[in-house]
Design a protein around this motif. Structure first.
Motif, PDB file in Angstrom:
ATOM      1  N   ALA A  25     -29.302  18.650 -25.670  1.00 22.61           N
ATOM      2  CA  ALA A  25     -29.226  18.208 -24.287  1.00 22.61           C
ATOM      3  C   ALA A  25     -27.777  18.213 -23.808  1.00 22.61           C
ATOM      4  O   ALA A  25     -26.870  17.772 -24.515  1.00 22.61           O
ATOM      5  CB  ALA A  25     -29.818  16.816 -24.152  1.00 22.61           C
ATOM      6  N   ILE A  26     -27.575  18.732 -22.599  1.00 24.39           N
ATOM      7  CA  ILE A  26     -26.268  18.693 -21.941  1.00 24.39           C
ATOM      8  C   ILE A  26     -26.429  17.835 -20.697  1.00 24.39           C
ATOM      9  O   ILE A  26     -27.245  18.134 -19.825  1.00 24.39           O
ATOM     10  CB  ILE A  26     -25.788  20.103 -21.566  1.00 24.39           C
ATOM     11  N   VAL A  27     -25.677  16.748 -20.617  1.00 24.97           N
ATOM     12  CA  VAL A  27     -25.826  15.760 -19.549  1.00 24.97           C
ATOM     13  C   VAL A  27     -24.589  15.745 -18.669  1.00 24.97           C
ATOM     14  O   VAL A  27     -23.457  15.697 -19.162  1.00 24.97           O
ATOM     15  CB  VAL A  27     -26.067  14.355 -20.138  1.00 24.97           C
ATOM     16  N   LEU A 166     -41.710  18.367 -14.998  1.00 22.40           N
ATOM     17  CA  LEU A 166     -41.825  19.159 -13.775  1.00 22.40           C
ATOM     18  C   LEU A 166     -41.738  20.659 -14.041  1.00 22.40           C
ATOM     19  O   LEU A 166     -42.017  21.463 -13.147  1.00 22.40           O
ATOM     20  CB  LEU A 166     -40.716  18.742 -12.804  1.00 22.40           C
ATOM     21  N   ARG A 167     -41.414  21.055 -15.228  1.00 21.06           N
ATOM     22  CA  ARG A 167     -41.189  22.469 -15.540  1.00 21.06           C
ATOM     23  C   ARG A 167     -42.373  23.324 -15.113  1.00 21.06           C
ATOM     24  O   ARG A 167     -43.526  23.016 -15.394  1.00 21.06           O
ATOM     25  CB  ARG A 167     -40.961  22.642 -17.036  1.00 21.06           C
ATOM     26  N   GLY A 168     -42.086  24.425 -14.407  1.00 19.11           N
ATOM     27  CA  GLY A 168     -43.115  25.315 -13.913  1.00 19.11           C
ATOM     28  C   GLY A 168     -43.694  24.897 -12.572  1.00 19.11           C
ATOM     29  O   GLY A 168     -44.512  25.616 -12.004  1.00 19.11           O
ATOM     30  N   ARG A 169     -43.273  23.733 -12.072  1.00 21.96           N
ATOM     31  CA  ARG A 169     -43.810  23.236 -10.805  1.00 21.96           C
ATOM     32  C   ARG A 169     -42.686  22.811  -9.869  1.00 21.96           C
ATOM     33  O   ARG A 169     -42.867  21.969  -8.996  1.00 21.96           O
ATOM     34  CB  ARG A 169     -44.747  22.060 -11.068  1.00 21.96           C
ATOM     35  N   THR A 170     -41.522  23.412 -10.059  1.00 20.53           N
ATOM     36  CA  THR A 170     -40.338  22.952  -9.334  1.00 20.53           C
ATOM     37  C   THR A 170     -40.315  23.371  -7.869  1.00 20.53           C
ATOM     38  O   THR A 170     -39.517  22.836  -7.094  1.00 20.53           O
ATOM     39  CB  THR A 170     -39.063  23.476 -10.014  1.00 20.53           C
ATOM     40  N   ARG A 171     -41.141  24.315  -7.464  1.00 17.07           N
ATOM     41  CA  ARG A 171     -41.102  24.798  -6.086  1.00 17.07           C
ATOM     42  C   ARG A 171     -42.007  24.000  -5.145  1.00 17.07           C
ATOM     43  O   ARG A 171     -42.061  24.281  -3.951  1.00 17.07           O
ATOM     44  CB  ARG A 171     -41.475  26.286  -6.033  1.00 17.07           C
ATOM     45  N   LEU A 172     -42.708  23.025  -5.669  1.00 22.15           N
ATOM     46  CA  LEU A 172     -43.551  22.197  -4.822  1.00 22.15           C
ATOM     47  C   LEU A 172     -42.685  21.217  -4.038  1.00 22.15           C
ATOM     48  O   LEU A 172     -41.792  20.575  -4.601  1.00 22.15           O
ATOM     49  CB  LEU A 172     -44.562  21.436  -5.675  1.00 22.15           C
ATOM     50  N   MET A 210     -29.626  19.383 -18.861  1.00 21.06           N
ATOM     51  CA  MET A 210     -29.985  20.706 -19.351  1.00 21.06           C
ATOM     52  C   MET A 210     -30.486  20.545 -20.777  1.00 21.06           C
ATOM     53  O   MET A 210     -29.729  20.220 -21.697  1.00 21.06           O
ATOM     54  CB  MET A 210     -28.784  21.649 -19.322  1.00 21.06           C
ATOM     55  N   SER A 211     -31.791  20.690 -20.957  1.00 18.41           N
ATOM     56  CA  SER A 211     -32.401  20.615 -22.283  1.00 18.41           C
ATOM     57  C   SER A 211     -33.572  21.575 -22.289  1.00 18.41           C
ATOM     58  O   SER A 211     -34.716  21.201 -22.045  1.00 18.41           O
ATOM     59  CB  SER A 211     -32.865  19.187 -22.582  1.00 18.41           C
ATOM     60  N   GLY A 212     -33.269  22.840 -22.520  1.00 15.61           N
ATOM     61  CA  GLY A 212     -34.286  23.879 -22.418  1.00 15.61           C
ATOM     62  C   GLY A 212     -34.382  24.450 -21.018  1.00 15.61           C
ATOM     63  O   GLY A 212     -34.569  25.649 -20.830  1.00 15.61           O
ATOM     64  N   TRP A 213     -34.247  23.599 -20.009  1.00 12.46           N
ATOM     65  CA  TRP A 213     -34.256  24.032 -18.614  1.00 12.46           C
ATOM     66  C   TRP A 213     -33.534  22.963 -17.795  1.00 12.46           C
ATOM     67  O   TRP A 213     -33.476  21.794 -18.168  1.00 12.46           O
ATOM     68  CB  TRP A 213     -35.684  24.255 -18.115  1.00 12.46           C
ATOM     69  N   PRO A 214     -32.931  23.332 -16.663  1.00 15.29           N
ATOM     70  CA  PRO A 214     -32.118  22.380 -15.895  1.00 15.29           C
ATOM     71  C   PRO A 214     -32.942  21.577 -14.903  1.00 15.29           C
ATOM     72  O   PRO A 214     -33.857  22.090 -14.276  1.00 15.29           O
ATOM     73  CB  PRO A 214     -31.127  23.299 -15.173  1.00 15.29           C
ATOM     74  N   ARG A 215     -32.608  20.304 -14.730  1.00 18.35           N
ATOM     75  CA  ARG A 215     -33.218  19.457 -13.707  1.00 18.35           C
ATOM     76  C   ARG A 215     -32.371  18.213 -13.502  1.00 18.35           C
ATOM     77  O   ARG A 215     -31.549  17.857 -14.339  1.00 18.35           O
ATOM     78  CB  ARG A 215     -34.645  19.062 -14.067  1.00 18.35           C
ATOM     79  N   TYR A 216     -32.622  17.549 -12.380  1.00 19.33           N
ATOM     80  CA  TYR A 216     -32.096  16.218 -12.160  1.00 19.33           C
ATOM     81  C   TYR A 216     -33.076  15.219 -12.777  1.00 19.33           C
ATOM     82  O   TYR A 216     -34.289  15.458 -12.811  1.00 19.33           O
ATOM     83  CB  TYR A 216     -31.953  15.923 -10.666  1.00 19.33           C
ATOM     84  N   ALA A 234     -39.882   4.430 -17.278  1.00 24.09           N
ATOM     85  CA  ALA A 234     -40.375   5.790 -17.060  1.00 24.09           C
ATOM     86  C   ALA A 234     -39.181   6.668 -16.696  1.00 24.09           C
ATOM     87  O   ALA A 234     -38.175   6.187 -16.159  1.00 24.09           O
ATOM     88  CB  ALA A 234     -41.417   5.828 -15.945  1.00 24.09           C
ATOM     89  N   ARG A 235     -39.298   7.951 -17.010  1.00 28.52           N
ATOM     90  CA  ARG A 235     -38.261   8.905 -16.611  1.00 28.52           C
ATOM     91  C   ARG A 235     -38.842   9.862 -15.580  1.00 28.52           C
ATOM     92  O   ARG A 235     -39.982  10.307 -15.707  1.00 28.52           O
ATOM     93  CB  ARG A 235     -37.724   9.686 -17.821  1.00 28.52           C
ATOM     94  N   LEU A 236     -38.053  10.172 -14.561  1.00 25.12           N
ATOM     95  CA  LEU A 236     -38.512  11.073 -13.505  1.00 25.12           C
ATOM     96  C   LEU A 236     -37.580  12.268 -13.395  1.00 25.12           C
ATOM     97  O   LEU A 236     -36.388  12.181 -13.712  1.00 25.12           O
ATOM     98  CB  LEU A 236     -38.599  10.323 -12.169  1.00 25.12           C
ATOM     99  N   GLU A 237     -38.145  13.394 -12.959  1.00 21.41           N
ATOM    100  CA  GLU A 237     -37.393  14.648 -12.860  1.00 21.41           C
ATOM    101  C   GLU A 237     -37.538  15.244 -11.471  1.00 21.41           C
ATOM    102  O   GLU A 237     -38.595  15.130 -10.840  1.00 21.41           O
ATOM    103  CB  GLU A 237     -37.927  15.664 -13.873  1.00 21.41           C
ATOM    104  N   ALA A 238     -36.476  15.883 -11.017  1.00 25.17           N
ATOM    105  CA  ALA A 238     -36.494  16.622  -9.755  1.00 25.17           C
ATOM    106  C   ALA A 238     -35.910  18.008  -9.989  1.00 25.17           C
ATOM    107  O   ALA A 238     -35.128  18.225 -10.920  1.00 25.17           O
ATOM    108  CB  ALA A 238     -35.699  15.887  -8.676  1.00 25.17           C
ATOM    109  N   ALA A 239     -36.283  18.948  -9.138  1.00 22.38           N
ATOM    110  CA  ALA A 239     -35.916  20.351  -9.339  1.00 22.38           C
ATOM    111  C   ALA A 239     -34.419  20.573  -9.246  1.00 22.38           C
ATOM    112  O   ALA A 239     -33.718  19.986  -8.398  1.00 22.38           O
ATOM    113  CB  ALA A 239     -36.637  21.215  -8.308  1.00 22.38           C
TER     114      ALA A 239
END
Length: 315
Positions: A25-27, A166-172, A210-216, A234-239
């Motif tokens: 993971a890169i934070v 959220l991976r694969g669903r970031t364009r929603l 960044m851990s496999g793919w980037p997100r907030y 809970a942890r939440l992710e955004a595109a």
């Protein structure tokens, strides 16, 4: 081709993760606040009036083995479903929720086409016969169905909460991923201590991961548990495509909207992280998957007809 069918096999662990090397993971913790200034962030006074919660369920109905020319090819018959619940938070002491979209799909996942009609389980090709890869391919199919359901309802909401990464669903639009369990810690030292100091309804500052793919991402504590350690976190992710300001706005929206939806411990063993709309939707979707005994019987019937040299329709 010879085909055998069993209800279950311990070699097929129902694990959605395919075998892969763990990513480091890169934070970047300086998105909302500089690391030296990190502190719990209070929820805003007002939040979204209408949110949509999207979830999916998956079940292995049968294990299939295909034998041809001395080679063995495993496969799995899987059922999955996805649905969405709309929650009206405007002017109500308790949120009003209603199911607005549901869908069910099934498939036979294998690396080779059995050349047989399995009725409700159309063939879906997997990249390899590895059991983990078969389950990962089925998991991807469920995520695709969740994204399809989400695309039909997200325009109606100010915030869409998608259960899981959220991976694969970031364009929603207006969407966040909602992760209930924690398999690793992404923050270290004093930053991690901020998570442990959160009070119910508070969140951490937004950071980039960044851990496999980037997100907030950010952490939020839900009410109903101790305010110590990781209870109720809970942890939440955004595109990653969002601006920093848009990601922070989504974090504020989740802090305002999600705490009232936390489940109660006397009703749900996964409380409070398993949000009440998610728990209710899961129960409905599991019923929609159908009777596993009848489905297993249909798979066995199809395999017997194929083994006897006939197609599943009897010709």
């Amino acid at each position: 081709m010879q085909i055998t069918v069993d209800a279950w096999d311990p070699s097929f662990a129902d694990n959605p993760e395919s075998p892969s090397r763990a990513n480091q993971a890169i934070v970047n913790a300086g998105i909302e606040l500089e690391p030296a200034d990190w502190r719990p962030v209070d929820a805003p006074a007002s939040g979204p009036r209408r949110i949509v919660v999207v979830d999916g369920v998956r079940r292995i109905d049968a294990r299939v083995e295909l034998f041809e020319n001395g080679e063995r090819w495993p496969g799995v018959c899987v059922s999955w479903a996805a649905g969405a619940v709309a929650c009206d938070l405007d002017g109500h002491s308790s949120p009003e929720a209603s199911v607005v979209e549901v869908a069910v799909e099934r498939g036979l996942f294998a690396a080779v086409d059995p050349g047989a009609d399995f009725g409700r389980y159309p063939f879906r090709k997997a990249e390899s016969a590895d059991p983990g890869e078969l389950i990962a391919t089925a998991q991807a199919a469920m995520a695709e169905l969740e994204a399809k359901v989400s695309s039909l309802v997200t325009m109606e909401a100010e915030l869409s909460v998608l259960d899981g990464p959220l991976r694969g669903r970031t364009r929603l639009p207006h969407s966040v991923g909602y992760i209930k369990s924690h398999h690793r810690s992404y923050l270290q030292g004093e930053l991690n201590a901020v998570v442990e100091r959160l009070r119910p309804g508070q969140r951490t500052p937004v950071f980039h991961l960044m851990s496999g793919w980037p997100r907030y991402t950010w952490y939020l504590r839900l009410p109903g548990t101790s305010s110590r350690g990781w209870a109720g976190i809970a942890r939440l992710e955004a595109a990653d495509e969002l601006s920093e300001e848009a990601a922070i706005a989504l974090a504020d929206a989740t802090a305002a909207a999600l705490p009232p939806l936390g489940s109660a411990a006397h009703k749900d063993a996964r409380a409070p992280q398993n949000l009440t709309p998610i728990a209710g939707l899961e129960r409905r979707l599991k019923r929609m998957l159908g009777d596993p005994r009848l489905l297993l019987r249909s798979v066995r019937a199809a395999s017997m007809e194929t083994t006897d040299g006939r197609s599943a329709d009897g010709t």
